[in-house]
Motif scaffolding. Structure first.
Motif, PDB file in Angstrom:
ATOM      1  N   ILE A  35     -21.775  -0.394   8.943  1.00 37.61           N
ATOM      2  CA  ILE A  35     -20.581  -1.000   8.335  1.00 37.61           C
ATOM      3  C   ILE A  35     -20.246  -0.260   7.038  1.00 37.61           C
ATOM      4  CG2 ILE A  35     -19.599  -3.103   7.313  1.00 37.61           C
ATOM      5  CD1 ILE A  35     -20.120  -3.622  10.206  1.00 37.61           C
ATOM      6  N   MET A  36     -18.969   0.160   6.921  1.00 39.29           N
ATOM      7  CA  MET A  36     -18.495   0.740   5.659  1.00 39.29           C
ATOM      8  C   MET A  36     -17.846  -0.398   4.872  1.00 39.29           C
ATOM      9  SD  MET A  36     -19.379   3.849   5.814  1.00 39.29           S
ATOM     10  CE  MET A  36     -18.438   4.836   4.684  1.00 39.29           C
ATOM     11  N   PHE A  37     -18.627  -1.027   4.018  1.00 35.13           N
ATOM     12  CA  PHE A  37     -18.159  -2.235   3.336  1.00 35.13           C
ATOM     13  C   PHE A  37     -17.138  -1.892   2.261  1.00 35.13           C
ATOM     14  CE2 PHE A  37     -18.308  -5.831   0.428  1.00 35.13           C
ATOM     15  CZ  PHE A  37     -18.273  -6.903   1.308  1.00 35.13           C
ATOM     16  N   GLN A  38     -15.993  -2.551   2.325  1.00 32.45           N
ATOM     17  CA  GLN A  38     -14.913  -2.348   1.355  1.00 32.45           C
ATOM     18  C   GLN A  38     -15.071  -3.404   0.260  1.00 32.45           C
ATOM     19  OE1 GLN A  38     -12.511   0.273   2.211  1.00 32.45           O
ATOM     20  NE2 GLN A  38     -14.076   0.624   3.781  1.00 32.45           N
ATOM     21  N   ARG A  75     -12.924 -14.247  -0.459  1.00 26.61           N
ATOM     22  CA  ARG A  75     -12.234 -13.209  -1.229  1.00 26.61           C
ATOM     23  C   ARG A  75     -10.727 -13.415  -1.316  1.00 26.61           C
ATOM     24  NH1 ARG A  75     -15.016  -8.597   1.957  1.00 26.61           N
ATOM     25  NH2 ARG A  75     -16.508 -10.065   2.851  1.00 26.61           N
ATOM     26  N   LEU A 137      -9.106  -8.605   3.280  1.00 24.82           N
ATOM     27  CA  LEU A 137      -9.261  -7.592   4.323  1.00 24.82           C
ATOM     28  C   LEU A 137      -9.055  -8.195   5.700  1.00 24.82           C
ATOM     29  CD1 LEU A 137     -11.989  -4.909   4.459  1.00 24.82           C
ATOM     30  CD2 LEU A 137     -11.847  -6.518   6.370  1.00 24.82           C
ATOM     31  N   ALA A 139      -9.934  -7.296   9.690  1.00 23.33           N
ATOM     32  CA  ALA A 139     -10.634  -6.406  10.628  1.00 23.33           C
ATOM     33  C   ALA A 139     -10.185  -6.791  12.031  1.00 23.33           C
ATOM     34  CB  ALA A 139     -12.137  -6.516  10.426  1.00 23.33           C
TER      35      ALA A 139
HETATM   36  N1  LIG Z   1     -15.805  -3.277   6.406  1.00 20.30           N
HETATM   37  C1  LIG Z   1     -15.671  -4.453   5.765  1.00 20.30           C
HETATM   38  N2  LIG Z   1     -15.712  -4.487   4.410  1.00 20.30           N
HETATM   39  C2  LIG Z   1     -15.577  -5.668   3.744  1.00 20.30           C
HETATM   40  N3  LIG Z   1     -15.387  -6.835   4.343  1.00 20.30           N
HETATM   41  C3  LIG Z   1     -15.336  -6.853   5.691  1.00 20.30           C
HETATM   42  N4  LIG Z   1     -15.134  -7.860   6.567  1.00 20.30           N
HETATM   43  C4  LIG Z   1     -15.169  -7.349   7.823  1.00 20.30           C
HETATM   44  N5  LIG Z   1     -15.368  -6.011   7.792  1.00 20.30           N
HETATM   45  C5  LIG Z   1     -15.465  -5.676   6.469  1.00 20.30           C
END
Ligand SMILES: Nc1ncnc2[nH]cnc12
Ligand SMILES: O=P(O)(O)OC[C@H]1O[C@H](OP(=O)(O)OP(=O)(O)O)[C@H](O)[C@@H]1O
Length: 193
Positions: A35-38, A75, A137, A139
């Motif tokens: 997972i690339m967390f944003q 968030r 975000l 997804a």
């Molecule tokens: N890549 C992501 N970064 C942050 N929050 C998320 N929620 C689902 N995918 C995510």
């Protein structure tokens, strides 16, 4: 679903969008491998980028006769109330289960792994109100779909969903009940913070 990226919908070439994107930290392999967390907490630390984020949403929604800004836990709570105050709307928190003390309606939704649920207080929104849904975000769109369902179940009109970050939709991937989705920036693969 009608998906709109700000850069292609009125903000072409707007330098604020690149600055917002740059202020979001990308954390690889969080909370799990692949997972690339944003991470929008770095955006919140950058006063100019944070203000520009809110301002873009406020400019878009201020003259749309919106009376409800619904924010998704957790968030969506970081952007929604400020937008609501600026456009003269109420803020309605959509919370994870067993957090709201009053009578609630609930809507379950699927996550990539497992499922979750959002709840809204009965009486917070009245039939006929015009609402937007805010989150950081999108997804799969499962969370936003649950939020839309909660609002529609009490007779509100969901005018649009709005997110700071969104992946471009793979055809048919998201089901937002045909509602428009407005997105500021695409996720980054690497961190430039
Ligand atoms: N890549 C992501 N970064 C942050 N929050 C998320 N929620 C689902 N995918 C995510
Ligand atoms: O489009 P989807 O596939 O539904 O995913 C998007 C949701 O996932 C994240 O929240 P998360 O469920 O991780 O909860 P949190 O904000 O409480 O950490 C994000 O903040 C959105 O709410």
């Amino acid at each position: 679903m009608v998906e709109m990226f700000a850069a292609e919908n009125g903000l072409k070439g707007d330098a604020r969008l690149q600055a917002i994107s740059n202020a979001i930290r990308v954390v690889p392999h969080f909370p799990k491998q692949g997972i690339m967390f944003q991470d929008i907490t770095t955006l919140l630390l950058d006063h100019k980028a944070f203000k520009n984020t809110v301002d873009i949403f406020v400019d878009r929604y201020k003259d749309m006769d919106i009376s409800v800004v619904a924010g998704v836990e957790a968030r969506g709570f970081m952007f929604g109330p400020t937008i609501a105050l600026a456009i003269g709307a109420k803020f309605v928190p959509l919370r994870k289960p067993k957090k709201l003390p009053g009578e609630v309606i609930a809507e379950a939704y699927e996550l990539e792994y497992g499922s979750d649920c959002l709840e809204m207080h009965v009486g917070a929104v009245e039939a006929g109100e015009r609402a937007i849904v805010i989150d950081d975000l999108v997804a799969t769109g499962g969370t936003l779909s649950a939020a839309i369902s909660l609002l529609e179940r009490v007779g509100a009109e969901v005018v649009e969903c709005a997110c700071v970050i969104g992946l471009r939709e793979v055809k048919g991937q998201r089901r937002l009940n045909g509602k428009p989705l407005y997105i500021l920036v695409e996720p980054r693969e690497i961190d430039s913070c």
